[in-house]
Every structure is written in structure tokens, then in C-alpha cells.
Design a protein around this motif. Structure first.
Motif, PDB file in Angstrom:
ATOM      1  N   GLN A  43       0.863  -1.184   0.000  1.00  0.00           N
ATOM      2  CA  GLN A  43       0.000   0.000   0.000  1.00  0.00           C
ATOM      3  C   GLN A  43       0.900   1.235   0.000  1.00  0.00           C
ATOM      4  O   GLN A  43       1.354   1.681   1.040  1.00  0.00           O
ATOM      5  N   PRO A  44       1.179   1.770  -1.184  1.00  0.00           N
ATOM      6  CA  PRO A  44       2.015   2.982  -1.238  1.00  0.00           C
ATOM      7  C   PRO A  44       1.374   4.122  -0.457  1.00  0.00           C
ATOM      8  O   PRO A  44       0.175   4.350  -0.553  1.00  0.00           O
ATOM      9  N   CYS A  45       2.205   4.821   0.322  1.00  0.00           N
ATOM     10  CA  CYS A  45       1.686   5.866   1.209  1.00  0.00           C
ATOM     11  C   CYS A  45       2.259   7.249   0.903  1.00  0.00           C
ATOM     12  O   CYS A  45       2.395   8.078   1.807  1.00  0.00           O
ATOM     13  N   THR A  50       3.854   5.919  -4.995  1.00  0.00           N
ATOM     14  CA  THR A  50       2.800   5.423  -5.877  1.00  0.00           C
ATOM     15  C   THR A  50       3.217   5.555  -7.339  1.00  0.00           C
ATOM     16  O   THR A  50       3.042   4.629  -8.133  1.00  0.00           O
ATOM     17  N   GLY A  77      -2.577   4.761  -4.498  1.00  0.00           N
ATOM     18  CA  GLY A  77      -1.872   5.128  -3.274  1.00  0.00           C
ATOM     19  C   GLY A  77      -2.718   5.974  -2.353  1.00  0.00           C
ATOM     20  O   GLY A  77      -3.828   6.385  -2.697  1.00  0.00           O
TER      21      GLY A  77
END
Length: 129
Positions: A43-45, A50, A77
Motif C-alpha cells: 500500500q504505497p503511502c 505510488t 496510493g
């Protein structure tokens, strides 16, 4: 025209078909789905993470299926803005000449319950479900 999408998600595949139909009217692209690594968090934050995930997916798809005309990486993201968890996505398109183009969606706020679940470790798709 062969287009490889670095995802098995039916929504992403349909979006790719639709986009290529708009860019290349009259041509029916052969769209293939593959699963490749993004090289970033599940889960890109951040915006940057992202975007890198989308680019990495497109390039990894090209390494996996080198005989296509285009390779597509799509990465969703999240990021915090003034305490509000927001979501967005990046798309990367790699062509057979090695050129990569990227584009970003709008940023949308997420409900407090989704924020709580994501901060608890769920990926956004799971939290939304």
C-alpha cells in the motif's frame, strides 16, 4: 496492437481497453493481464512511492512479456493531507521505443472508517470492501 497491463484487476483492464479505444479509434487492442512486482509497498503511502510503483510495474511487465507494443502500470496510493487520508492513482505507459509517460488521477478524501482500517495495516482495497 498488443497491450500488457500489469494487473489482473478487471476494472483496470476495462479502463485500459477504453483508453486505447479513445487514443486509437477503430483499433481493437489485444489486452493481456499479468501479475508483476511493483517494487514498492503493498500500500504505497506517498505520491512519489505510488508513481514509482506504476513505473516499475510497466517496466517489469515489459521484461516479462517483451513482444508487446505497450505496457501499462497502474498503482493506487494514499497520503495524509492536513490529517485527512486521501487516495489517488498513477498510470505509467511504456511504449516499444522505451518512452514512458505518466499521469495522475484526482485526489479523493477517504471516510474516517477507511482511514482507521488503512492506518491499522489493511490495503485500501480491503479497507474499502
Amino acid at each position: 496492437m498488443k497491450v500488457v497491463v500489469a494487473s489482473n484487476n478487471p476494472v483496470k483492464l476495462a479502463a485500459t481497453r477504453s483508453a486505447f479505444g479513445l487514443v486509437f479509434p477503430g483499433l481493437e487492442p489485444e489486452v493481456a493481464a499479468i501479475d508483476v512486482d511493483s517494487g514498492v509497498s503493498a500500500q504505497p503511502c506517498s505520491d512519489e512511492e505510488t508513481r514509482h510503483g506504476a513505473i516499475n510495474r510497466a517496466h517489469n511487465a515489459a521484461e516479462t512479456v517483451p513482444d508487446a507494443d505497450f505496457w501499462i502500470g497502474l498503482e493506487g496510493g494514499v497520503d495524509q493531507f492536513n490529517g485527512q487520508l486521501m487516495t489517488f492513482a498513477w498510470t505509467a505507459v511504456l511504449d516499444r521505443h522505451g518512452r514512458t509517460g505518466t499521469a495522475r488521477t484526482v485526489t479523493l478524501p477517504l471516510p474516517p472508517e477507511v482511514k482507521r482500517l488503512v492506518e491499522g495495516g489493511l490495503e485500501l482495497g480491503e479497507a474499502n470492501d
